[in-house]
Design an enzyme around this catalytic site. Structure first.
Site, mmCIF file in Angstrom:
data_model
loop_
_atom_site.group_PDB
_atom_site.id
_atom_site.type_symbol
_atom_site.label_atom_id
_atom_site.label_comp_id
_atom_site.label_asym_id
_atom_site.label_seq_id
_atom_site.Cartn_x
_atom_site.Cartn_y
_atom_site.Cartn_z
ATOM 1 N N HIS A 104 0.922 -1.119 -0.118
ATOM 2 C CA HIS A 104 0.156 0.168 -0.119
ATOM 3 C C HIS A 104 0.983 1.418 -0.101
ATOM 4 O O HIS A 104 2.171 1.290 0.607
ATOM 5 C CB HIS A 104 -0.692 -0.358 1.130
ATOM 6 C CG HIS A 104 -1.857 -1.038 1.208
ATOM 7 N ND1 HIS A 104 -3.037 -1.111 2.045
ATOM 8 C CD2 HIS A 104 -2.245 -2.169 0.610
ATOM 9 C CE1 HIS A 104 -3.641 -2.181 1.851
ATOM 10 N NE2 HIS A 104 -3.246 -2.952 0.956
ATOM 11 N N GLU A 106 0.961 3.855 1.583
ATOM 12 C CA GLU A 106 1.870 4.257 3.073
ATOM 13 C C GLU A 106 2.785 3.389 3.707
ATOM 14 O O GLU A 106 3.788 4.044 3.914
ATOM 15 C CB GLU A 106 0.467 4.305 4.262
ATOM 16 C CG GLU A 106 -0.702 4.975 3.954
ATOM 17 C CD GLU A 106 -1.922 4.223 3.352
ATOM 18 O OE1 GLU A 106 -3.045 4.255 3.594
ATOM 19 O OE2 GLU A 106 -1.605 3.576 2.252
ATOM 20 N N CYS A 137 -2.204 -0.437 7.470
ATOM 21 C CA CYS A 137 -1.217 0.856 7.437
ATOM 22 C C CYS A 137 -1.387 1.632 8.728
ATOM 23 O O CYS A 137 -0.470 2.013 9.045
ATOM 24 C CB CYS A 137 -1.817 1.356 6.233
ATOM 25 S SG CYS A 137 -1.350 0.578 4.806
#
Length: 200
Positions: A104, A106, A137
């Site tokens: 992801h 992040e 995350c």
């Protein structure tokens, strides 16, 4: 616990709002969730509300989200800013490209920033991301000791900050950043809607 919105935040009291380097995303003053820790807000300038300046880097995160969409990834982008205001990492989703469910935006940005500064902790750093972080995350943000989290669109389906498990308010969460939401939310939401509409 997340104790709601802090209404007297300087960003709501006439503080100037600037954009970070690059891009031209329309911005509005963020709302803030008063997380477990209270500390300095993300304002640059003098010590009073009147002369303070809020500098946003969400435009760069939106750029990363657009590039992710061009790669066929869900359009989410993230940027990490050091205490001195310099951008140390930026990333977009790459789960399909890397065949990695943890890739992801992040998490990738946090990995890069940690490598750049040579530490597993990003104390005093700010994270800008176009979508509310998922529970995974959010946990990584906590582990990295991110100082402030700014996100754009809310994620009622998969979010882990203001939705669902609310990771930062959990009793086992050892560090909770200051959390600001709604920065360039409309643009982030529109990008996501167009992406998924094209997939139908």
């Amino acid at each position: 616990r997340l104790s709601g919105l802090r209404r007297n935040h300087p960003c709501r009291a006439g503080a100037k709002i600037l954009r970070g380097q690059g891009g031209s995303a329309p911005l509005r003053p963020p709302r803030i969730f008063a997380a477990q820790r209270r500390g300095a807000c993300a304002l640059r300038g003098g010590g009073t509300q009147e002369g303070m300046t809020f500098t946003s880097y969400m435009d760069q995160a939106l750029d990363e989200a657009r590039m992710a969409a061009e790669r066929g990834e869900v359009p989410v982008g993230a940027v990490i800013v050091a205490p001195d205001g310099s951008v140390v990492a930026r990333a977009g989703n790459r789960t399909r490209e890397l065949s990695d469910p943890t890739a992801h935006a992040e998490t990738l940005a946090i990995r890069e920033a940690c490598a750049v500064i040579g530490s597993e902790r990003l104390v005093g750093h700010d994270l800008y991301v176009t979508l509310e972080p998922c529970p995974m995350c959010a946990a990584v943000i906590s582990f990295a000791r991110i100082g402030r989290l700014y996100y754009g669109a809310a994620d009622p389906k998969s979010g882990g900050v203001a939705q669902g498990p609310r990771v930062f308010s959990h009793s086992q969460c050892h560090h909770a950043p200051e959390v600001y939401d709604g920065i360039a939310a409309r643009e982030a939401e529109e990008m996501l809607k167009l992406f998924f509409a094209a997939k139908r």
